[in-house]
Design an enzyme around this catalytic site. Sequence first.
Site, PDB file in Angstrom:
ATOM      1  CG  HIS A  44      -0.352   0.334   2.518  1.00 54.36           C
ATOM      2  ND1 HIS A  44      -0.348   1.615   3.008  1.00 54.36           N
ATOM      3  CD2 HIS A  44       0.225  -0.437   3.484  1.00 54.36           C
ATOM      4  CE1 HIS A  44       0.209   1.629   4.210  1.00 54.36           C
ATOM      5  NE2 HIS A  44       0.576   0.405   4.520  1.00 54.36           N
ATOM      6  CG  ASP A  54       3.170   1.665   7.764  1.00 53.17           C
ATOM      7  OD1 ASP A  54       2.756   1.286   6.644  1.00 53.17           O
ATOM      8  OD2 ASP A  54       2.475   1.619   8.796  1.00 53.17           O
ATOM      9  CD  GLU A  91      -2.421  -1.016   5.741  1.00 54.27           C
ATOM     10  OE1 GLU A  91      -2.117  -1.996   6.436  1.00 54.27           O
ATOM     11  OE2 GLU A  91      -2.236   0.162   6.127  1.00 54.27           O
ATOM     12  CD  GLU A  92      -1.678   2.948   7.788  1.00 52.92           C
ATOM     13  OE1 GLU A  92      -2.336   2.441   8.708  1.00 52.92           O
ATOM     14  OE2 GLU A  92      -0.448   2.791   7.660  1.00 52.92           O
ATOM     15  CG  ASP A 120       2.107  -2.569   5.827  1.00 54.95           C
ATOM     16  OD1 ASP A 120       2.414  -1.383   5.690  1.00 54.95           O
ATOM     17  OD2 ASP A 120       1.039  -2.932   6.364  1.00 54.95           O
ATOM     18  CG  HIS A 185       1.076   4.554  12.371  1.00 55.94           C
ATOM     19  ND1 HIS A 185      -0.044   3.829  12.712  1.00 55.94           N
ATOM     20  CD2 HIS A 185       1.438   4.106  11.123  1.00 55.94           C
ATOM     21  CE1 HIS A 185      -0.363   2.991  11.744  1.00 55.94           C
ATOM     22  NE2 HIS A 185       0.532   3.147  10.755  1.00 55.94           N
TER      23      HIS A 185
END
Length: 222
Positions: A44, A54, A91-92, A120, A185
């Site tokens: 993604h 990520d 995706e998130e 990922d 994140h």
Amino acid sequence: QKTAYEIYQCDWSSDVCSSDLVWTVVGRINGSDDPDHVVIVGNHRDAWTYGGVDPSSGSAVLMEVVRGFGAMRKAGLRPKRSVVFASWDAEEYALTSSTEWGEEHEADLRDSAVAYLNADAAVAGQTLALKAVPPLAGFVAEVAETDVRHIDTRIGAGSDYNVFLDFLGVPIADFRFEGPYEAYHTARDDHEWVSRVADPGFLVHARLARVWSDRKSTRLNS
């Protein structure tokens, strides 16, 4: 090929809703001997913040693999089975892109998909961390040149392989290198953090691209 899916966001306190498009981008190289069966390779591209690890580390690896297969195709060479390369969106946001695409192509994928290979947060450090369903554990160990006992067969949720494994029944494997990833994140998860902490010189990225391309083409596609 680009496919758009519409998603809605609603503020229930004000009954105001808005919509946006989620884009799935796929490319395919038809196999020379068995074009009706396909290996899917995906990652993604959406991120919470800058997405250095990520998902951009996985996106970088995917693009390098696509470049390699493209050069092979221009030279007149093809894998024996077909290969689909997928760049997932959202995706998130509940695995939206891969899930919608898998559901849309359910009938075909149940008959034709040999395996789904996922990346990922592909490179967060130097420690190889592999997941695979038990039937693929030996293959993954061989292509990564590690002992099969190091393959984690306890597949959970949380990435784009979910729709393939849990809905379509397609065998999956997940490839990544792990390390201390306190930037996960956060706004620190950027290119600078990857180049300074996770993978100086981007040698691990190159290693993972070789695992995905060279060995995958000679094993799953044989």
